[in-house]
Motif scaffolding. Structure first.
Motif, short mmCIF file in Angstrom:
data_model
loop_
_atom_site.label_atom_id
_atom_site.label_comp_id
_atom_site.label_asym_id
_atom_site.label_seq_id
_atom_site.Cartn_x
_atom_site.Cartn_y
_atom_site.Cartn_z
N VAL A 1 -0.09 -4.81 -10.44
CA VAL A 1 -0.72 -4.13 -11.57
C VAL A 1 -1.31 -2.82 -11.08
O VAL A 1 -1.87 -2.74 -9.98
N GLU A 2 -1.16 -1.80 -11.86
CA GLU A 2 -1.65 -0.48 -11.51
C GLU A 2 -3.13 -0.53 -11.14
O GLU A 2 -3.92 -1.23 -11.77
N ASN A 3 -3.49 0.20 -10.07
CA ASN A 3 -4.85 0.30 -9.52
C ASN A 3 -5.29 -0.95 -8.74
O ASN A 3 -6.40 -0.99 -8.23
N SER A 4 -4.43 -1.97 -8.67
CA SER A 4 -4.74 -3.12 -7.83
C SER A 4 -4.07 -2.93 -6.47
O SER A 4 -3.46 -1.89 -6.20
N SER A 5 -4.20 -3.91 -5.59
CA SER A 5 -3.58 -3.84 -4.27
C SER A 5 -2.51 -4.92 -4.15
O SER A 5 -2.53 -5.92 -4.87
N ASP B 1 -4.48 6.44 4.13
CA ASP B 1 -5.49 5.72 3.36
C ASP B 1 -4.86 4.87 2.27
O ASP B 1 -5.39 3.83 1.90
N HIS B 2 -3.72 5.34 1.75
CA HIS B 2 -3.07 4.61 0.65
C HIS B 2 -2.29 3.40 1.16
O HIS B 2 -2.30 2.34 0.54
N MET B 3 -1.63 3.55 2.30
CA MET B 3 -0.83 2.47 2.88
C MET B 3 -1.31 2.19 4.30
O MET B 3 -1.46 3.11 5.10
N ILE B 4 -1.53 0.92 4.61
CA ILE B 4 -1.99 0.49 5.93
C ILE B 4 -0.97 -0.48 6.50
O ILE B 4 -0.61 -1.47 5.86
N ARG B 5 -0.51 -0.19 7.72
CA ARG B 5 0.47 -1.07 8.36
C ARG B 5 -0.25 -2.01 9.31
O ARG B 5 -1.07 -1.59 10.13
N THR B 6 0.02 -3.30 9.21
CA THR B 6 -0.57 -4.32 10.07
C THR B 6 0.56 -5.06 10.79
O THR B 6 1.75 -4.81 10.55
N LEU C 1 0.19 -3.00 3.68
CA LEU C 1 -0.81 -3.16 2.62
C LEU C 1 -0.88 -1.88 1.81
O LEU C 1 -1.12 -0.80 2.34
N LEU C 2 -0.66 -2.00 0.48
CA LEU C 2 -0.83 -0.89 -0.46
C LEU C 2 -2.17 -1.10 -1.14
O LEU C 2 -2.35 -2.04 -1.93
N ARG C 3 -3.12 -0.23 -0.85
CA ARG C 3 -4.51 -0.48 -1.26
C ARG C 3 -4.72 -0.27 -2.75
O ARG C 3 -5.47 -1.01 -3.38
N SER C 4 -4.09 0.74 -3.35
CA SER C 4 -4.27 1.01 -4.78
C SER C 4 -2.92 1.45 -5.35
O SER C 4 -2.42 2.53 -5.03
N LEU C 5 -2.32 0.60 -6.18
CA LEU C 5 -0.97 0.84 -6.68
C LEU C 5 -0.95 1.93 -7.75
O LEU C 5 -1.85 2.02 -8.60
N ARG D 1 -10.98 -10.30 -18.92
CA ARG D 1 -9.76 -10.89 -18.39
C ARG D 1 -8.86 -9.82 -17.82
O ARG D 1 -8.31 -9.97 -16.73
N THR D 2 -8.70 -8.72 -18.53
CA THR D 2 -7.85 -7.63 -18.05
C THR D 2 -8.44 -7.02 -16.78
O THR D 2 -7.73 -6.74 -15.82
N HIS D 3 -9.76 -6.84 -16.77
CA HIS D 3 -10.41 -6.25 -15.60
C HIS D 3 -10.22 -7.12 -14.36
O HIS D 3 -9.90 -6.63 -13.28
N GLU D 4 -10.40 -8.45 -14.52
CA GLU D 4 -10.24 -9.35 -13.38
C GLU D 4 -8.80 -9.35 -12.89
O GLU D 4 -8.53 -9.39 -11.70
N PHE D 5 -7.85 -9.29 -13.80
CA PHE D 5 -6.44 -9.30 -13.40
C PHE D 5 -6.08 -8.04 -12.63
O PHE D 5 -5.32 -8.08 -11.66
N GLU D 6 -6.66 -6.91 -13.03
CA GLU D 6 -6.37 -5.66 -12.32
C GLU D 6 -6.88 -5.72 -10.89
O GLU D 6 -6.28 -5.18 -9.98
N ARG D 7 -8.01 -6.39 -10.68
CA ARG D 7 -8.61 -6.42 -9.35
C ARG D 7 -7.95 -7.44 -8.43
O ARG D 7 -8.08 -7.34 -7.22
N ALA D 8 -7.29 -8.43 -9.00
CA ALA D 8 -6.72 -9.50 -8.16
C ALA D 8 -5.51 -9.00 -7.41
O ALA D 8 -4.65 -8.34 -7.99
N PRO D 9 -5.39 -9.27 -6.09
CA PRO D 9 -4.20 -8.87 -5.33
C PRO D 9 -2.98 -9.61 -5.82
O PRO D 9 -3.05 -10.77 -6.19
N ARG D 10 -1.85 -8.92 -5.84
CA ARG D 10 -0.63 -9.48 -6.38
C ARG D 10 0.46 -9.60 -5.33
O ARG D 10 0.70 -8.68 -4.57
#
Length: 624
Positions: free
Chosen positions: A441-445, A478-483, A488-492, A613-622
């Motif tokens: 989801v946009e703005n999530s990670s 800052d946008h993409m972190i390699r482990t 990891l994409l921090r903010s889509l 509900r929408t706010h929580e879904f945006e914050r949850a990692p997918r």
């Protein structure tokens, strides 16, 4: 009779344990039984202060090291004891003890620990007038395991933890493997050093340590050494003396005051063959297996740690056999809970490794060729001497097997040379590409998981935009972190939608491990759909979902089932229901689904609160 299986202790067979075992089982001791006689390094008193090397049992009078003399032993912790022949004459056989102890006063500024190797002759029966029932052939030398540093300052690993002797064709010259840790408060680290018995004997034939000068410091002894040389076993090899009781008084007096050698024993190549620093564990145990491979013999080390894991490492020569490369093959977790591995034994006959700890005993096979994948290139790149490509799988290597389809290259690990004639030219690795579809989801990670089977491979990521044939290298920031586990994409953002390729590069050979299609869901579109779901307007919902791709429609339907189903409390239950529903659709989804379970539970608790509900879904990692 049932009584036959009952264990009983008979009073007539009780044995005094003094000099054989410590009062405190936590004390580190070592023992060896030779010809019915027990050689043991242990504490003789209840307080654990009188440490000594004893010989008990047998027909001879018990014998020990000098008591309360720090020059002989200074609060030692014994590791192991071994019988090593000195010559073809059994009268020259020696017992070697490996231990660590506090440095002798004047050897080091401040309190320090030194690793030691000590020797005694098997036919030592003590002196006649001096050192009665005491060793007359005891000598000790320091074992150095250090990394040369700038300005001549070495980084020392002094805490000897374990020793393993790798026997060779010559029983007089086994290779000594030692595991060391640091006593430094600055950093923690572990090392493995390898020693030659030729170097050990050369040190014991060198100068003795002697205190001299205004500061009473340790210097090499420059005076006359009495004959026969102290530390020499009485035998026909060197002539003259049949027993240590016949040694001249000056030899006994010199041996009593000079038990330490001045020169230390340096490892082969003057440096460790393996070092581990900046990790959350330390080495504790080691066993080594010598394995026959297609291009020679290799020593495979199994190293136990204090967190219950075992490292499987192979020593591979570089330009010469004197320069070794240590290749980590596997890092295996043996026990569920982190625990110190305190014992390890290897059985080449059973091809098993036995591991002991305070929580239990476990066993591992020496070879697990199936973990290296199902392709010739992966098997070849693994560089495991136990394994080879047999034409259809990575399996156990047998030197007597047919060579027509067998592929193995431990020294170089070159799959292009060894596997190109067995695979299709477009795919020389024979690797089956794994493909996944992931929604975010946009703005999530979100996290794209990808880790190569090989411990030495370098991961290389590429990105391909939708409706574009070009691939570009992903630059982390800052946008993409390699482990080590993936990307990891921090903010889509919507522009992150596309295809991600995970490549493994090793020895100039690159293979694609994973192809991930990431679809980013527009937040406004999702919020609009949720609003229409609450209104129950089926026609509006149908119109709004028409703009979605088929895979997005599947994702949206699954999402709505989750937040509207009162009996599904976890994502695992949700995935199980969805996957059972439609086998064909399930193949299009990733095999693993990872979400924040607490956030999903929060979504179900309030179905009427659309904004929350929408706010929580945006914050949850997918990753579904």
């Amino acid at each position: 009779m049932p009584e036959d299986n009952i264990f009983r202790m008979e009073d007539s067979h009780f044995e005094n344990g003094r000099g054989k075992s410590p009062y405190d089982p936590k004390l580190l001791t070592a023992s060896l039984l030779v010809d019915g006689e027990l050689y043991s390094g242990t504490a003789a008193d209840f307080m654990g202060r009188d440490f000594a090397i004893f010989r008990t049992l047998g027909h001879h009078h018990p014998i020990r090291t000098e008591q309360h003399d720090s020059r002989w032993l200074n609060d030692p912790r014994f590791i192991s004891a071994h019988l090593i022949p000195e010559s073809d004459n059994p009268e020259d056989d020696k017992i070697y003890f490996f231990f660590r102890e506090n440095a002798i006063d004047g050897e080091h500024t401040g309190k320090a620990t030194h690793a030691r190797i000590g020797q005694i002759c098997k036919n030592d029966f003590g002196g006649h007038r001096s050192l009665v029932n005491k060793w007359t052939t005891f000598l000790k030398a320091r074992l150095i395991c250090s990394v040369p540093g700038p300005n001549g300052i070495d980084t020392h690993f002094d805490e000897l933890q374990d020793v393993f002797l790798m026997n060779s064709k010559d029983p007089k010259n086994p290779i000594v493997y030692g595991v060391f840790t640091t006593s430094s408060n600055i950093f923690k680290g572990s090392a493995v050093c390898m020693y030659s018995m030729t170097d050990v004997r050369r040190v014991f034939l060198g100068p003795y340590a002697h205190r001299d000068g205004p500061n009473y410091q340790w210097v090499p002894f420059q005076g006359r050494v009495p004959y026969p040389r102290p530390g020499t076993c009485p035998s026909k090899t060197f002539g003259g003396f049949d027993s240590t009781k016949d040694l001249p008084d000056e030899v006994i007096t010199f041996a009593r005051s000079h038990p330490a050698m001045y020169n230390p024993v340096f490892p082969i190549n003057n440096r460790p063959i393996m070092i581990k620093t900046d990790v959350d564990y330390q080495f504790t145990q080691i066993v080594v297996d010598r394995v026959d491979a297609e291009d020679g013999q290799y020593d495979v080390m199994f190293i136990g740690t204090d967190i219950g894991t075992v490292l499987k490492v192979v020593s591979i020569p570089k330009e010469t056999w004197h320069e070794l490369e240590e290749v980590l093959l596997e890092e295996m977790t043996v026990f569920r809970e982190p625990t110190v591995i305190s014992a390890m034994k290897i059985s080449t006959k059973q091809q098993q490794l036995y591991i002991g700890s305070a929580t239990g005993v476990s066993q591992l096979p020496l070879h697990r060729c199936d973990v290296y994948g199902k392709a010739c290139a992966e098997c070849c790149l693994a560089r495991d001497p136990y394994c080879a490509w047999d034409g259809s799988s990575c399996s156990r290597y047998f030197p007597t097997a047919k060579r027509r389809t067998r592929r193995q290259d431990i020294r170089n690990g070159d799959p292009l040379t060894h596997c190109s004639d067995l695979q299709h030219h477009d795919n020389p690795s024979g690797h089956t590409l794994e493909e996944k579809i992931i929604y975010g989801v946009e703005n999530s990670s979100t996290f794209l998981e990808c880790s190569p089977k090989s411990q030495r491979a370098v991961v290389y990521w590429q990105f391909q935009k939708q409706n574009d044939d070009r691939k570009e290298e992903i630059k982390v920031g800052d946008h993409m972190i390699r482990t080590e586990q993936g990307l990891l994409l921090r903010s889509l953002h919507r522009r992150d939608s596309g295809v991600y390729f995970c490549h493994a590069v090793e020895h100039g050979f690159m293979q694609t491990l994973l192809k991930v299609t990431l679809e980013v869901i527009d937040t406004d579109h999702l919020e609009e759909l949720l609003h229409k779901e609450e209104d129950g307007d089926a026609s509006k919902i149908k119109d709004a979902t028409n703009s979605m791709t088929p895979s997005q429609k599947i994702w949206y339907r699954d999402f709505m089932q989750l937040i509207n189903h009162p009996n599904l409390n976890t994502m695992d239950e949700f995935c199980e229901q969805v996957w059972k529903r439609d086998r064909k659709q399930r193949r299009q989804r990733p095999a693993n689904a990872q979400v924040n379970t607490n956030k999903w539970k929060h979504l179900q608790e309030n179905k009427k609160g659309r904004n929350r509900r929408t706010h929580e879904f945006e914050r949850a990692p997918r990753s579904v």
